[in-house]
Design a protein around this motif. Structure first.
Motif, PDB file in Angstrom:
ATOM      1  N   ALA A   1       0.827  -1.206   0.000  1.00  0.00           N
ATOM      2  CA  ALA A   1       0.000   0.000   0.000  1.00  0.00           C
ATOM      3  C   ALA A   1       0.859   1.253   0.000  1.00  0.00           C
ATOM      4  CB  ALA A   1      -0.927  -0.006   1.213  1.00  0.00           C
ATOM      5  N   ALA A   2       1.889   1.273   0.846  1.00  0.00           N
ATOM      6  CA  ALA A   2       2.754   2.456   0.942  1.00  0.00           C
ATOM      7  C   ALA A   2       3.426   2.771  -0.385  1.00  0.00           C
ATOM      8  CB  ALA A   2       3.799   2.243   2.027  1.00  0.00           C
ATOM      9  N   ALA A   3       3.640   1.763  -1.207  1.00  0.00           N
ATOM     10  CA  ALA A   3       4.277   1.978  -2.520  1.00  0.00           C
ATOM     11  C   ALA A   3       3.408   2.814  -3.457  1.00  0.00           C
ATOM     12  CB  ALA A   3       4.602   0.630  -3.163  1.00  0.00           C
ATOM     13  N   MET A   4       2.139   2.973  -3.141  1.00  0.00           N
ATOM     14  CA  MET A   4       1.225   3.743  -3.990  1.00  0.00           C
ATOM     15  C   MET A   4       1.339   5.249  -3.774  1.00  0.00           C
ATOM     16  SD  MET A   4      -2.218   1.419  -3.673  1.00  0.00           S
ATOM     17  CE  MET A   4      -2.171  -0.347  -3.995  1.00  0.00           C
ATOM     18  N   ALA A   5       1.951   5.656  -2.680  1.00  0.00           N
ATOM     19  CA  ALA A   5       2.068   7.086  -2.391  1.00  0.00           C
ATOM     20  C   ALA A   5       3.157   7.718  -3.246  1.00  0.00           C
ATOM     21  CB  ALA A   5       2.385   7.295  -0.914  1.00  0.00           C
ATOM     22  N   GLU A   6       2.966   8.983  -3.584  1.00  0.00           N
ATOM     23  CA  GLU A   6       3.938   9.724  -4.377  1.00  0.00           C
ATOM     24  C   GLU A   6       4.340  10.991  -3.642  1.00  0.00           C
ATOM     25  OE1 GLU A   6       2.247  10.482  -8.181  1.00  0.00           O
ATOM     26  OE2 GLU A   6       1.848   8.352  -8.602  1.00  0.00           O
ATOM     27  N   ARG A   7       5.560  11.449  -3.929  1.00  0.00           N
ATOM     28  CA  ARG A   7       6.064  12.639  -3.275  1.00  0.00           C
ATOM     29  C   ARG A   7       5.135  13.828  -3.515  1.00  0.00           C
ATOM     30  NH1 ARG A   7      12.071  14.404  -3.827  1.00  0.00           N
ATOM     31  NH2 ARG A   7      11.796  13.271  -5.754  1.00  0.00           N
ATOM     32  N   GLY A   8       4.909  14.605  -2.463  1.00  0.00           N
ATOM     33  CA  GLY A   8       4.066  15.782  -2.553  1.00  0.00           C
ATOM     34  C   GLY A   8       2.612  15.540  -2.230  1.00  0.00           C
ATOM     35  N   MET A   9       2.234  14.277  -2.070  1.00  0.00           N
ATOM     36  CA  MET A   9       0.838  13.954  -1.785  1.00  0.00           C
ATOM     37  C   MET A   9       0.437  14.315  -0.355  1.00  0.00           C
ATOM     38  SD  MET A   9      -0.135  10.223  -3.399  1.00  0.00           S
ATOM     39  CE  MET A   9      -0.747  10.086  -5.082  1.00  0.00           C
ATOM     40  N   ALA A  10      -0.855  14.551  -0.178  1.00  0.00           N
ATOM     41  CA  ALA A  10      -1.457  14.594   1.146  1.00  0.00           C
ATOM     42  C   ALA A  10      -2.111  13.233   1.354  1.00  0.00           C
ATOM     43  CB  ALA A  10      -2.498  15.694   1.247  1.00  0.00           C
ATOM     44  N   VAL A  11      -1.566  12.477   2.293  1.00  0.00           N
ATOM     45  CA  VAL A  11      -1.996  11.102   2.518  1.00  0.00           C
ATOM     46  C   VAL A  11      -2.773  11.019   3.822  1.00  0.00           C
ATOM     47  CG1 VAL A  11      -1.176   8.756   3.021  1.00  0.00           C
ATOM     48  CG2 VAL A  11      -0.097  10.093   1.209  1.00  0.00           C
ATOM     49  N   GLY A  12      -3.906  10.336   3.813  1.00  0.00           N
ATOM     50  CA  GLY A  12      -4.709  10.140   5.006  1.00  0.00           C
ATOM     51  C   GLY A  12      -4.504   8.752   5.578  1.00  0.00           C
ATOM     52  N   LEU A  13      -4.470   8.672   6.909  1.00  0.00           N
ATOM     53  CA  LEU A  13      -4.349   7.394   7.611  1.00  0.00           C
ATOM     54  C   LEU A  13      -5.283   7.407   8.816  1.00  0.00           C
ATOM     55  CD1 LEU A  13      -0.450   7.085   7.658  1.00  0.00           C
ATOM     56  CD2 LEU A  13      -1.970   5.496   6.469  1.00  0.00           C
ATOM     57  N   ASN A  14      -6.230   6.498   8.855  1.00  0.00           N
ATOM     58  CA  ASN A  14      -7.025   6.354  10.069  1.00  0.00           C
ATOM     59  C   ASN A  14      -6.324   5.363  10.994  1.00  0.00           C
ATOM     60  OD1 ASN A  14      -7.634   4.020   8.551  1.00  0.00           O
ATOM     61  ND2 ASN A  14      -9.661   3.859   9.439  1.00  0.00           N
ATOM     62  N   GLY A  15      -6.931   5.034  12.119  1.00  0.00           N
ATOM     63  CA  GLY A  15      -6.270   4.180  13.091  1.00  0.00           C
ATOM     64  C   GLY A  15      -6.328   2.711  12.724  1.00  0.00           C
ATOM     65  N   GLY A  16      -5.463   1.927  13.370  1.00  0.00           N
ATOM     66  CA  GLY A  16      -5.454   0.482  13.146  1.00  0.00           C
ATOM     67  C   GLY A  16      -4.043  -0.048  13.020  1.00  0.00           C
ATOM     68  N   THR A  17      -3.887  -1.350  13.198  1.00  0.00           N
ATOM     69  CA  THR A  17      -2.551  -1.943  13.125  1.00  0.00           C
ATOM     70  C   THR A  17      -2.000  -1.950  11.708  1.00  0.00           C
ATOM     71  OG1 THR A  17      -3.575  -4.144  12.958  1.00  0.00           O
ATOM     72  CG2 THR A  17      -2.908  -3.404  15.146  1.00  0.00           C
ATOM     73  N   THR A  18      -2.864  -2.155  10.717  1.00  0.00           N
ATOM     74  CA  THR A  18      -2.377  -2.185   9.338  1.00  0.00           C
ATOM     75  C   THR A  18      -2.007  -0.795   8.856  1.00  0.00           C
ATOM     76  OG1 THR A  18      -3.853  -4.069   8.939  1.00  0.00           O
ATOM     77  CG2 THR A  18      -2.826  -3.056   7.029  1.00  0.00           C
ATOM     78  N   THR A  19      -2.809   0.207   9.180  1.00  0.00           N
ATOM     79  CA  THR A  19      -2.459   1.567   8.776  1.00  0.00           C
ATOM     80  C   THR A  19      -1.217   2.059   9.520  1.00  0.00           C
ATOM     81  OG1 THR A  19      -4.144   2.352  10.343  1.00  0.00           O
ATOM     82  CG2 THR A  19      -4.735   2.320   8.005  1.00  0.00           C
ATOM     83  N   ALA A  20      -1.014   1.596  10.752  1.00  0.00           N
ATOM     84  CA  ALA A  20       0.223   1.931  11.460  1.00  0.00           C
ATOM     85  C   ALA A  20       1.415   1.339  10.719  1.00  0.00           C
ATOM     86  CB  ALA A  20       0.181   1.408  12.895  1.00  0.00           C
ATOM     87  N   GLY A  21       1.236   0.154  10.164  1.00  0.00           N
ATOM     88  CA  GLY A  21       2.280  -0.453   9.346  1.00  0.00           C
ATOM     89  C   GLY A  21       2.529   0.336   8.075  1.00  0.00           C
ATOM     90  N   VAL A  22       1.465   0.847   7.463  1.00  0.00           N
ATOM     91  CA  VAL A  22       1.617   1.697   6.276  1.00  0.00           C
ATOM     92  C   VAL A  22       2.426   2.940   6.633  1.00  0.00           C
ATOM     93  CG1 VAL A  22       0.414   3.092   4.554  1.00  0.00           C
ATOM     94  CG2 VAL A  22      -0.518   0.869   5.213  1.00  0.00           C
ATOM     95  N   ALA A  23       2.132   3.533   7.783  1.00  0.00           N
ATOM     96  CA  ALA A  23       2.865   4.724   8.224  1.00  0.00           C
ATOM     97  C   ALA A  23       4.354   4.436   8.346  1.00  0.00           C
ATOM     98  CB  ALA A  23       2.303   5.219   9.559  1.00  0.00           C
ATOM     99  N   ARG A  24       4.704   3.299   8.936  1.00  0.00           N
ATOM    100  CA  ARG A  24       6.120   2.940   9.083  1.00  0.00           C
ATOM    101  C   ARG A  24       6.763   2.716   7.724  1.00  0.00           C
ATOM    102  NH1 ARG A  24       3.987   0.466  13.809  1.00  0.00           N
ATOM    103  NH2 ARG A  24       3.443  -1.448  12.673  1.00  0.00           N
ATOM    104  N   ALA A  25       6.029   2.085   6.807  1.00  0.00           N
ATOM    105  CA  ALA A  25       6.565   1.843   5.468  1.00  0.00           C
ATOM    106  C   ALA A  25       6.768   3.148   4.702  1.00  0.00           C
ATOM    107  CB  ALA A  25       5.631   0.910   4.698  1.00  0.00           C
ATOM    108  N   LEU A  26       5.873   4.104   4.893  1.00  0.00           N
ATOM    109  CA  LEU A  26       6.031   5.414   4.251  1.00  0.00           C
ATOM    110  C   LEU A  26       7.255   6.140   4.803  1.00  0.00           C
ATOM    111  CD1 LEU A  26       2.323   6.667   4.269  1.00  0.00           C
ATOM    112  CD2 LEU A  26       3.665   6.066   2.237  1.00  0.00           C
ATOM    113  N   ALA A  27       7.465   6.017   6.114  1.00  0.00           N
ATOM    114  CA  ALA A  27       8.545   6.758   6.773  1.00  0.00           C
ATOM    115  C   ALA A  27       9.929   6.358   6.277  1.00  0.00           C
ATOM    116  CB  ALA A  27       8.453   6.555   8.281  1.00  0.00           C
ATOM    117  N   ILE A  28      10.091   5.120   5.823  1.00  0.00           N
ATOM    118  CA  ILE A  28      11.424   4.659   5.398  1.00  0.00           C
ATOM    119  C   ILE A  28      11.632   4.764   3.898  1.00  0.00           C
ATOM    120  CG2 ILE A  28      11.619   3.122   7.390  1.00  0.00           C
ATOM    121  CD1 ILE A  28      10.924   0.789   5.564  1.00  0.00           C
TER     122      ILE A  28
END
Length: 261
Positions: free
Chosen positions: A85-112
């Protein structure tokens, strides 16, 4: 089996059986009865179950587990889903994340993702979230601009909800929303256990140009208490390869692009 995994397993058993016996569970999990008694006492102290003579019975909270217990469930699947999922984000985007264990994983994947780094003082990515744990994790990342909704925190999930969250979200536009769900049915839509979270998540869907639902196969073909959105409001579903093939086909028939990883 680590203790947090055992606690999660006990709650799962209660959710399925409504009642468990210490001796039977100890044999199933290959641990001592004394260990199971201590675990049940610990969960009872947090009001996640009710202790009985020789065992425990489920209460309502057992069906909506606190986030700290959900983290032990379907870990490999959630890691693959988060990375894809994190691979779908592009630089400059405004990305939304609600709560949950999977979205927390997406956040970590985006951060690296080094390719999302900003230029100069500009952030490479803007993240809008109503989840305190996600905001806490990303706040130290120099390439991420964090926007946190206001609202009242729910201890079960660390999500903020209520009028303050609504006020902030109504003023924003999100390019790409990663939507964590408690259940997702191809006919009925996406669901959350809690009506307050469902309401805020619904608004996040409305403010997003594109919605990507992230859910392991255990959540598919199911419904929960409060609907977040209709199936047609989700553009993409990222799930794991163990998802039921017939269910995957039903999502595709509903016009949703499905990625299995």
């Amino acid at each position: 089996m680590a203790r947090h995994e055992r606690l999660s397993t006990l709650l799962d058993m209660l959710g399925q059986r409504e009642k468990i016996d210490v001796e039977d569970v100890a044999e199933e999990l290959d641990v001592s009865a004394a260990t199971i008694r201590r675990d049940l006492d610990h969960l009872a102290e947090q009001q996640l179950l009710t202790r009985t003579r020789g065992g425990a019975v489920a209460n309502d909270l057992a069906y909506d587990l606190p986030l700290r217990y959900k983290t032990a469930r379907h870990v490999p699947e959630k890691q693959r889903i988060s990375a894809a999922a994190a691979a779908m984000a592009e630089r400059g985007m405004a990305v939304g994340l609600n709560g949950g264990t999977t979205t927390a994983g997406v956040a970590r994947a985006l951060a690296i993702r080094s390719d999302l780094s900003g230029r100069g003082e500009a952030s490479g990515l803007t993240v809008v979230t109503n989840a305190l744990n996600i905001a806490h994790e990303l706040a130290v990342r120099p390439n991420v601009k964090i926007v946190v909704t206001g609202g009242v925190a729910r201890p079960q999930s660390f999500e903020l909800s209520g009028p303050l969250a609504t006020r902030v979200l109504s003023e924003l536009t999100i390019d790409l929303l990663f939507l964590g769900v408690d259940a997702f049915d191809p006919d009925a839509g996406a669901f959350a256990h809690h009506e307050g979270e469902a309401s805020i998540n619904r608004l996040m869907v409305e403010r997003a140009e594109r919605v990507v639902a992230v859910a392991d196969g255990s959540k598919l073909g199911r419904r929960a208490f409060a609907r977040i959105c209709q199936p047609g409001e989700v553009d993409v579903l990222v799930t794991d390869v163990d998802a039921e093939p017939a269910t995957v086909k039903a999502f595709e028939a509903a016009g949703i692009e499905v990625h299995t990883v």
